[in-house]
Scaffold this motif. Sequence first.
Motif, PDB file in Angstrom:
ATOM      1  N   GLY A 126     -32.892   3.296  18.437  1.00  0.00           N
ATOM      2  CA  GLY A 126     -34.022   3.929  18.879  1.00  0.00           C
ATOM      3  C   GLY A 126     -33.370   5.199  19.066  1.00  0.00           C
ATOM      4  O   GLY A 126     -34.303   6.280  19.601  1.00  0.00           O
ATOM      5  N   SER A 127     -32.413   5.629  18.801  1.00  0.00           N
ATOM      6  CA  SER A 127     -31.828   6.832  18.671  1.00  0.00           C
ATOM      7  C   SER A 127     -32.742   7.779  17.727  1.00  0.00           C
ATOM      8  O   SER A 127     -33.038   7.277  16.691  1.00  0.00           O
ATOM      9  N   ASN A 128     -32.607   9.230  17.756  1.00  0.00           N
ATOM     10  CA  ASN A 128     -33.273  10.075  16.786  1.00  0.00           C
ATOM     11  C   ASN A 128     -32.431  10.524  15.851  1.00  0.00           C
ATOM     12  O   ASN A 128     -32.664  11.625  14.939  1.00  0.00           O
ATOM     13  N   VAL A 129     -31.270   9.991  15.567  1.00  0.00           N
ATOM     14  CA  VAL A 129     -30.167  10.359  14.721  1.00  0.00           C
ATOM     15  C   VAL A 129     -30.417   9.805  13.516  1.00  0.00           C
ATOM     16  O   VAL A 129     -30.572   8.436  13.558  1.00  0.00           O
ATOM     17  N   ILE A 130     -30.499  10.569  12.413  1.00  0.00           N
ATOM     18  CA  ILE A 130     -30.566   9.971  10.942  1.00  0.00           C
ATOM     19  C   ILE A 130     -29.156   9.805  10.495  1.00  0.00           C
ATOM     20  O   ILE A 130     -28.229  10.618  10.186  1.00  0.00           O
ATOM     21  N   SER A 163     -32.876  13.624   4.118  1.00  0.00           N
ATOM     22  CA  SER A 163     -33.800  14.000   5.099  1.00  0.00           C
ATOM     23  C   SER A 163     -35.252  13.682   4.565  1.00  0.00           C
ATOM     24  O   SER A 163     -36.071  13.153   5.332  1.00  0.00           O
ATOM     25  N   HIS A 223     -36.005  10.072   4.349  1.00  0.00           N
ATOM     26  CA  HIS A 223     -36.192   9.385   5.671  1.00  0.00           C
ATOM     27  C   HIS A 223     -37.649   9.911   6.003  1.00  0.00           C
ATOM     28  O   HIS A 223     -38.291   8.825   6.585  1.00  0.00           O
ATOM     29  N   LEU A 224     -37.977  11.049   5.903  1.00  0.00           N
ATOM     30  CA  LEU A 224     -39.372  11.547   6.388  1.00  0.00           C
ATOM     31  C   LEU A 224     -40.630  10.872   5.715  1.00  0.00           C
ATOM     32  O   LEU A 224     -41.298  10.325   6.230  1.00  0.00           O
ATOM     33  N   ALA A 256     -40.454   7.137   6.813  1.00  0.00           N
ATOM     34  CA  ALA A 256     -41.131   7.142   8.289  1.00  0.00           C
ATOM     35  C   ALA A 256     -42.790   7.249   8.176  1.00  0.00           C
ATOM     36  O   ALA A 256     -43.584   6.487   8.828  1.00  0.00           O
TER      37      ALA A 256
END
Length: 134
Positions: free
Chosen positions: A102-106, A120, A123-124, A127
């Motif tokens: 649940g962390s917001n670290v990629i 990034s 990943h975006l 998501a």
Amino acid sequence: MSEGGSERGRDAVAVIPEFARPLVDRITAAGVLVAWNLAPAEWFVVDALVKRSGLDMLATAAVQAAARNRRGVSHARYFLRAWQSLPPAPAPGTVPATPPAGSNVIPLDRAQPRGRVAQSADHLAAALAAMEAP
């Protein structure tokens, strides 16, 4: 009258011991040019620190310390105190800590030769696709 040498400098060894050559080479290759004429007791300390913390950790700490010093570093003795405060190297096979669920670290995927911006963006995109999926 002394000719500019201190008690510590008089017994200094200008030859770099074999165990320290990889450390000196890594620091020098990073553009940090310092004098390496340490006293025999200081070379003994460096040897113990190499065995405890490892070449990579010592070299990284030296380059970072040199970069932080505005006046520049002229002698390797400057690094000794910082090196002594470093932790021991992790045991072989130690896996780096992962962020909690649940962390917001990629996490960075170092296996891919792509840059952080491209990763990034991937990943975006993933998501956004997951949000649109029914």
